[in-house]
Design a protein around this motif. Structure first.
Motif, mmCIF file in Angstrom:
data_model
loop_
_atom_site.group_PDB
_atom_site.id
_atom_site.type_symbol
_atom_site.label_atom_id
_atom_site.label_comp_id
_atom_site.label_asym_id
_atom_site.label_seq_id
_atom_site.Cartn_x
_atom_site.Cartn_y
_atom_site.Cartn_z
ATOM 1 N N VAL A 1 -35.244 38.869 7.344
ATOM 2 C CA VAL A 1 -34.301 39.149 6.197
ATOM 3 C C VAL A 1 -35.161 39.486 4.834
ATOM 4 O O VAL A 1 -36.229 39.521 5.391
ATOM 5 N N ALA A 2 -34.965 41.573 4.607
ATOM 6 C CA ALA A 2 -36.269 41.634 3.844
ATOM 7 C C ALA A 2 -35.792 42.024 2.549
ATOM 8 O O ALA A 2 -34.313 42.618 2.958
ATOM 9 N N LEU A 3 -35.706 41.614 1.105
ATOM 10 C CA LEU A 3 -35.133 41.682 0.449
ATOM 11 C C LEU A 3 -35.762 42.708 -0.662
ATOM 12 O O LEU A 3 -37.042 42.701 -0.725
ATOM 13 N N LEU B 1 -38.102 36.647 4.573
ATOM 14 C CA LEU B 1 -38.150 35.850 5.637
ATOM 15 C C LEU B 1 -38.079 36.043 7.288
ATOM 16 O O LEU B 1 -37.441 36.253 7.582
ATOM 17 N N ILE B 2 -38.781 35.552 7.524
ATOM 18 C CA ILE B 2 -38.568 35.185 9.337
ATOM 19 C C ILE B 2 -37.866 33.891 9.723
ATOM 20 O O ILE B 2 -37.414 32.833 8.893
ATOM 21 N N LEU B 3 -36.879 34.503 11.002
ATOM 22 C CA LEU B 3 -35.920 33.416 11.311
ATOM 23 C C LEU B 3 -36.160 33.457 12.316
ATOM 24 O O LEU B 3 -36.571 34.216 13.690
ATOM 25 N N SER B 4 -35.984 31.821 12.980
ATOM 26 C CA SER B 4 -35.635 31.541 14.134
ATOM 27 C C SER B 4 -34.185 31.763 15.652
ATOM 28 O O SER B 4 -33.818 31.703 16.016
ATOM 29 N N LYS B 5 -33.350 31.990 14.336
ATOM 30 C CA LYS B 5 -32.234 32.275 14.959
ATOM 31 C C LYS B 5 -31.001 32.911 13.769
ATOM 32 O O LYS B 5 -31.765 33.540 12.795
ATOM 33 N N PRO B 6 -30.626 33.668 14.714
ATOM 34 C CA PRO B 6 -29.616 35.140 14.427
ATOM 35 C C PRO B 6 -29.237 34.690 12.536
ATOM 36 O O PRO B 6 -28.458 33.713 13.041
ATOM 37 N N PRO B 7 -29.085 35.395 11.980
ATOM 38 C CA PRO B 7 -28.532 35.717 10.316
ATOM 39 C C PRO B 7 -27.350 36.169 10.427
ATOM 40 O O PRO B 7 -26.530 36.777 11.313
ATOM 41 N N ASP B 8 -26.198 35.051 9.938
ATOM 42 C CA ASP B 8 -25.158 35.619 9.607
ATOM 43 C C ASP B 8 -25.002 36.136 8.800
ATOM 44 O O ASP B 8 -25.117 36.733 7.525
#
Length: 481
Positions: free
Chosen positions: A157-159, A42-49
């Protein structure tokens, strides 16, 4: 004495264990060769929690014992078992900007390919189940999670899963639950509504309806022989490098909403499924790439993977985690003047007829046996390439819609697919219709095939599919000429 006994700490829970089923065993053999590493990015433009993500992954493993299992190989009996500890094990591995940069710079095309794409390929080739320094009887985890910082404004985020415990339907269910948790709509860290909270799920063979997999001994022998002999007559996409070590790469086939709508309508009009049109387009593109005469015939193998959960006994929900897909292999003779819709109808008819005769159950052990034989004896495949088919597709696409909540958490894109550089097809298509647009992650073994070769093939496939869709309204057929 009795009071002392009642105050004693409880006995620690012992790990559970069960042997791998037949299909699971074939994946346990395949993954060390490079096929069957399932990845979601998943590519995110906000920092993941990270705290929320860790709680979510703990929840996954608490709800699904298979995801917290460890794979154990017994060298004395050459068998695999799932050893399931009582509590979650996976810890997120974070990669900061310098660490991620080093990974990206190691890629030969680091400056010309999107970093998210490179991380996807990097994860597909992280084969923690093939460690020459590890003892044969060492236990191996089945689930890994990582977070990569691409910049100050982008994260991945990579699973990563062992496919024996996570097929495509499982990955989709976990993705949707992950997004729900990230968007604040989850169950607050409880075990949720997934199945299999206390018991380790069984393999697909244990859920096949009684009698559905029955086949006479002589018929099984004939079918195994038929599959084997047919493999020598199959055509393949041209191999470019059969000697060098292999790894998986990905190209994406993407169509607009209008193009997708016309293609899907064309399938519905003809009473066929999208998978058959995709397979037919791939076969026609492969034939065209060889610049043969129109009359020259080639035989291509198509593998169609179907999710068996709705037809098992008992019926399993989409959230039942494990590997519950089955494969049907069909071969098709193709000439250069073949028409897309004509071939797509043939592909679907062959697949549907096989389903009617329960070949997804009766041939399951045969195909697993041949898969393992190919792994042990690569010379049984063309040029020792381990190619068992030209293309693999899924019976049903994943259908998804973006939401405002997805945008709030910064979700820009996601991809799910599995590696294929061990045993398998030349191209594995993982199709999604997202917001009405067809988006296919097409995975292939490199350098057996090159990125340039595959980009050309995918471009040709797209032209065939778009052209066929554009002519649907006129009731015409589209050809590759």
């Amino acid at each position: 004495m009795g009071d002392h006994a009642s105050n004693s700490p409880p006995e620690p829970l012992e790990p559970r264990a069960r042997p791998a089923g037949g299909t699971e065993y074939s994946w346990c053999k395949a993954v060390p060769t490079g096929t069957g590493i399932t990845v979601l990015t998943l590519i995110l433009s906000k920092p993941p929690d990270l705290s929320l993500l860790q709680n979510t992954f703990n929840k996954f493993q608490s709800s699904h014992p298979l995801l917290r299992s460890k794979l154990r190989f017994d060298p004395t009996s050459s068998t695999f078992s799932f050893i399931t500890p009582p509590s979650p094990q996976t810890q997120i591995q974070p990669f900061d900007l310098p660490s991620t940069s080093r990974i990206l710079q190691a890629h030969p095309n680091a400056h010309s390919i999107d970093p998210h794409h490179l991380i996807l390929e990097h994860e597909l080739n992280q084969n923690t189940w093939r460690d020459n320094d590890k003892p044969l009887d060492a236990d191996a985890d089945m689930f890994f999670a990582s977070v990569y910082a691409l910049s100050d404004a982008r994260w991945v985020v990579a699973l990563r899963f062992h496919t024996s415990v996570c097929d495509r339907a499982s990955a989709v269910a976990l993705l949707r639950e992950l997004l729900e948790e990230m968007c604040g709509g989850g169950s607050g860290g409880t075990e949720g509504e997934f199945e299999g909270k206390t018991e380790v799920s069984l393999g697909i063979e244990d859920y096949i309806p009684s009698g559905k997999d029955r086949k006479a001994f002589w018929a099984r022998g004939v079918d195994v022989l038929g599959y084997s002999l047919n493999s020598f007559r199959l055509s393949q996409l041209d191999f470019l490098d059969v000697e060098s070590p292999r790894f998986s790469q990905v190209v994406r086939l993407q169509m607009s909403a209008d193009e997708t709508s016309k293609l899907v309508d064309g399938c519905k009009t003809r009473g066929i499924k999208l998978c058959s049109a995709i397979a037919a387009a791939g076969v026609l593109a492969a034939h065209a790439s060889k610049h043969l005469t129109d009359s020259q015939k080639e035989k291509y193998a198509v593998v169609t993977l179907m999710d068996c959960r709705p037809i098992l006994e008992p019926i399993l929900s989409n959230n039942h985690i494990g590997f519950y897909h089955s494969a049907i292999l069909n071969t098709h003779d193709v000439t250069g003047d073949e028409q897309l819709w004509e071939l797509a109808i043939r592909c679907y008819t062959s697949f549907n007829n096989a389903k009617k005769y329960n070949k997804h159950f009766t041939d399951m052990s045969d195909l697993n046996f041949l898969m393992c034989k190919a792994i042990d004896n690569p010379g049984l495949t063309p040029s020792s390439s381990l190619r068992t088919a030209f293309i693999s597709v899924f019976e049903e696409p994943v259908t998804d819609e973006s939401s405002e909540k997805h945008r709030e958490v910064g979700l820009e894109d996601y991809v799910g697919c599995s590696s294929v550089h061990g045993v398998g097809p030349s191209i594995a298509v993982f199709d999604t219709i997202r917001d009405g647009k067809l988006d296919c992650a097409c995975v292939y073994p490199s350098p057996l095939h090159s990125r340039e070769q595959m980009l050309g093939l995918i471009d040709s496939m797209k032209k065939v599919l778009v052209g066929a869709g554009n002519l649907v309204e006129n009731g015409k057929n589209f050809t590759t000429t």
